[in-house]
Enzyme design. Structure first.
Site, PDB file in Angstrom:
ATOM      1  N   ASP A   1       0.876  -1.152   0.000  1.00 17.05           N
ATOM      2  CA  ASP A   1       0.000   0.000   0.000  1.00 17.05           C
ATOM      3  C   ASP A   1       0.923   1.215   0.000  1.00 17.05           C
ATOM      4  O   ASP A   1       2.099   1.119   0.385  1.00 17.05           O
ATOM      5  CB  ASP A   1      -0.946   0.008   1.205  1.00 17.05           C
ATOM      6  CG  ASP A   1      -2.119   0.965   0.964  1.00 17.05           C
ATOM      7  OD1 ASP A   1      -2.049   1.769   0.010  1.00 17.05           O
ATOM      8  OD2 ASP A   1      -3.102   0.915   1.726  1.00 17.05           O
TER       9      ASP A   1
HETATM   10  C1  BGC Z   1      -4.832   3.450  -0.082  1.00 15.15           C
HETATM   11  C2  BGC Z   1      -4.951   2.448  -1.217  1.00 15.15           C
HETATM   12  C3  BGC Z   1      -4.729   3.148  -2.525  1.00 15.15           C
HETATM   13  C4  BGC Z   1      -3.386   3.826  -2.516  1.00 15.15           C
HETATM   14  C5  BGC Z   1      -3.056   4.580  -3.783  1.00 15.15           C
HETATM   15  C6  BGC Z   1      -3.547   4.244  -0.154  1.00 15.15           C
HETATM   16  O1  BGC Z   1      -3.559   5.274   0.770  1.00 15.15           O
HETATM   17  O2  BGC Z   1      -4.907   2.781   1.154  1.00 15.15           O
HETATM   18  O3  BGC Z   1      -6.207   1.837  -1.183  1.00 15.15           O
HETATM   19  O4  BGC Z   1      -4.848   2.254  -3.591  1.00 15.15           O
HETATM   20  O5  BGC Z   1      -3.340   4.765  -1.438  1.00 15.15           O
HETATM   21  O6  BGC Z   1      -3.847   5.697  -3.904  1.00 15.15           O
END
Ligand code: BGC
Length: 754
Positions: A229
């Site tokens: 993530d």
């Molecule tokens: C989120 C993800 C997301 C990623 C990219 C993170 O903060 O938890 O779900 O895909 O950012 O935007």
């Protein structure tokens, strides 16, 4: 086809380490020297949030796209075909915009209604989350575009999501928090999996060998790459060894250098780096190869909006209806009240937020169908009452034959990054609904929220339509359902508790440091139904403008073993006057009493479309897993022998038909006798007879203590008594004890049947 192994053999350690992190926020790295291309990834999940890099004049930093219903809504469709179709549309949009991986679906379990990100998640039930997500993934990937199922795993709160450990026993992890991922991997093989920010039992999701290498890859056979993530990396070198392939976004070379250093100082095996590079490159080239399929895609926002309307109509849930819906299109005066009527809330905040300008409101959409009067009633983003707005709405309500109140949660009440503080709607809205009910008998409430709310006015209103966050087509879909142009056919993929303190993790949710999952497997309806508690609306509930009857439940066999499958069939008839779709649910109830288990668990669902008067047979197939719980001692799925019930329901609380099945386990559970083994573990088994004979004189003498004790009492007492206890009765030698234990171990052979 490119030979990836050969390519890797030409790369320097620095190049390989470099490939294990992004080139920027949204791209993998290129290696010009070797002609290795990059690819772009974008959020996800209910639309395309592609960053508009370099477009300084843009109104938003992401491209204009189409906002489909969020997962809280699409889950209620219980419709695998619909999810596949939505996946196809999104896959085509990605192809048109040259995005290699769509960052979704998000399948974390809704443990508490307070999780700020529940709107983006599918269900409190892992079976629903797994089935629908697998369909969505297959849809996207049918267009040669990848997905990234997230957030792996146990990321069921936003509170301290980057530092909290989700602590739970293995059974809870296996039964509740992993199966959605497991099903998706086994049925759809997503190109990538996104690890979560949180720790799992004390180890970061981004460096968790148990979840990434052992479970995801070795047990389930995941073949793609694991991406962090965004910013979830803690110790990069540990992450590589644990199976985290790609770090996103770029760490500007910092963590790449740490990989190089770890290989050089011998704390990281270069072979692990090679594995990560291979997994990343396989998907990078897969995308570029896939683009050669000869298909050209154009992102047609107008066309996709129309598809979003059709999808939204299949998701909304009619929670309550005393007959006031559908509304007639003429002959009565209808009032629309509430700020959401002119500005619907269509999605939640954070990384899934889609930039769209095409959001017709219910007020826009009702034009041409029916003349309605409108009063705003309250300010959408506020909690406090605006007296003027409230009064105006009450005055309007007095003059109407029916009033539709468009209510819901303000944006600030639920978003990625933080949790909700409570389960209430803003005071101004609850107050308004009450006051309108004082002057108007026919009140219909339409809700715009991503997670359950308390409804203190539930008994006072005539009908409630749960629109959830249904994307840019919310207005069109709502109006179509309100006026009967569409028949509601969604059902709740989560329970609506009466109040927050009823929820299974109420006592510990929001713990200071870590998240302690001590409610175990009793999440959602697994808890409410087992505890026989009142809920506001149960899991699986949803009404229709037509009615359905269930009949002819048949099982293919009356008894099965854990090696068999069971076919269950049931007939559903549309007994009303309107074409509709019914969601038939199959729950399994373990009657053996062998292990603590939820009263019932969903193991099948089918959605069927029926014309008025039409009947269809619905067929389910169950296997041993459908009956099993996760046995920690065996490290395996297990169902004890005995009776199980197959329940066919319209919801978890509305079981229409039941049938019993006799289940025989051929798997045995591990059993090694020792001095602390209790009599109850062996006294009813033929394998335990010899040991009982060896001990009998001592046992009955000691237990009876000269008094009269009947057999049942004796048995009950012995049930929980360890073998070593006999010592205090006197007269036993270590030799006799050993003889009894040896006999048990010889006769049972390490396993016993249950
Ligand atoms: C989120 C993800 C997301 C990623 C990219 C993170 O903060 O938890 O779900 O895909 O950012 O935007």
């Amino acid at each position: 086809m490119i030979n990836i192994d050969e390519l890797i053999s030409k790369m320097t350690l620095e190049e390989k380490a470099g490939l294990c992190s992004g080139g920027d926020f949204w791209h993998t790295k290129k290696v010009d020297r070797l002609g290795i291309p990059d690819v772009m990834v974008s959020d996800g999940p209910h639309g395309l949030r592609k960053q508009d890099i370099g477009n300084v004049n843009a109104e938003s930093d992401v491209i204009e796209a189409v906002c489909f219903p969020a997962a809280c809504a699409t889950a209620c469709s219980f419709d695998r075909e619909l999810m596949y179709h939505m996946g196809e549309i999104l896959g085509e949009e990605c192809r048109a915009e040259d995005v290699s991986v769509l960052l979704g679906p998000a399948v974390n379990i809704k443990r508490s209604p307070l999780c700020g990100r529940n709107f983006e998640y599918v269900s409190e039930d892992p079976y629903v989350a797994g089935e629908l997500s697998a369909a969505y993934i297959n849809g996207v990937q049918s267009k040669n575009v990848g997905t990234s199922i997230k957030h792996f795993c146990a990321n069921s709160q936003e509170l301290r999501r980057m530092t909290a450990s989700s602590d739970m026993d293995d059974r809870t992890l296996r039964e509740i928090y992993l199966p959605a991922f497991e099903t998706a991997v086994k049925k759809a093989q997503p190109w990538t999996v996104m690890c979560s920010y949180n720790l799992i039992n004390g180890v970061y999701g981004s460096e968790n060998d148990y979840t990434l290498n052992k479970i995801l890859r070795d047990e389930w056979g995941f073949l793609g790459y694991v991406v962090s993530d965004w910013g979830a990396v803690n110790d990069r070198a540990k992450g590589v060894a644990a199976g985290l392939d790609l770090e996103m976004p770029s760490s500007n070379g910092l963590n790449d250098a740490k990989i190089v250093e770890a290989v050089k100082n011998g704390t990281l095996d270069e072979a692990d780096v090679d594995k990560a590079v291979k997994r990343i490159l396989t998907q990078v080239y897969r995308y570029h190869e896939g683009k050669k399929d000869g298909k050209e895609y154009i992102f047609n926002r107008k066309e996709d909006h129309k598809k979003a309307v059709e999808i939204a109509k299949q998701c909304m849930v009619l929670l309550k209806n005393d007959g006031s819906l559908p509304l007639p299109k003429s002959g009565i005066k209808v009032g629309f009240i509430g700020a959401f009527a002119e500005a619907p809330r269509i999605q939640g905040g954070g990384s899934s937020h889609i930039f769209t300008k095409n959001v017709p409101s219910a007020l826009d959409c009702v034009k041409g169908i029916c003349d309605v009067a409108y009063a705003k009633g309250f300010n959408r983003e506020e909690n406090e009452t605006d007296e003027g707005l409230q009064l105006e709405a009450i005055e309007l309500a007095k003059t109407c034959d029916a009033v539709v109140i468009f209510a819901g949660l303000p944006d600030s009440f639920e978003s990625e990054g933080y949790d909700r503080k409570h389960m209430r709607m803003p005071d101004c809205q609850n107050e308004l609904i009450d006051k309108i009910c004082d002057v108007q008998e026919n009140v219909i409430v339409v809700l715009h929220n991503g997670s359950p709310v308390e409804m203190p006015w539930n008994d006072r209103v005539s009908a409630i339509l749960e629109a959830y966050l249904s994307g840019e087509a919310t207005g069109e879909a709502t109006v179509d359902i309100l006026f009967g142009n569409a028949n509601p056919c969604g059902k709740l993929a989560e329970s609506f508790p009466v109040k927050l303190s009823d929820t299974p993790c109420y006592l510990t949710y929001g713990n200071k440091v870590n998240a302690v999952y001590n409610e175990g497997v009793f999440v959602g309806y697994r808890y409410y139904d087992t505890k026989e508690m009142n809920v506001l609306y149960p899991f699986g509930h949803g009404l229709s403008y037509t009615s359905y009857e269930y009949s002819d439940l048949e099982l293919s066999q009356s008894s099965i073993t854990d090696k068999d499958t069971l076919t269950v069939s049931v007939t559903v008839t549309n007994t009303g006057n309107m074409t509709g779709k019914e969601i038939v649910q199959l729950y399994v109830c373990d009657k053996t009493g062998y292990e603590f288990r939820p009263l019932k668990e969903l193991k099948g669902f089918e959605k069927v479309e029926l014309l008025p008067g039409e009947s269809k047979e619905v067929i389910f197939t169950l296997d041993a897993r459908s009956f099993s719980y996760y046995n920690e001692a065996m490290k395996d799925w297990f169902a004890a022998s005995g009776k199980y019930e197959i329940l066919i329901g319209k919801s978890s609380r509305d079981i229409q038909l039941k049938a019993e099945i006799d289940f025989r386990a051929t798997k045995k559970i591990p059993f090694v006798a020792h001095e602390n083994t209790v009599f109850g573990e062996f006294m009813d088994y033929p394998e335990g007879k010899e040991a009982l004979e060896i001990l009998r004189p001592l046992v009955s003498e000691g237990l009876l203590g000269g008094q009269h004790v009947d057999d049942v009492m004796l048995k009950n007492m012995a049930e929980a008594m360890p073998l070593r206890q006999i010592r205090s009765f006197g007269g036993i030698s270590d030799e006799t004890m050993k003889k009894a234990i040896d006999s048990l171990n010889k006769n049972f052979g390490g396993y016993k049947s249950v």
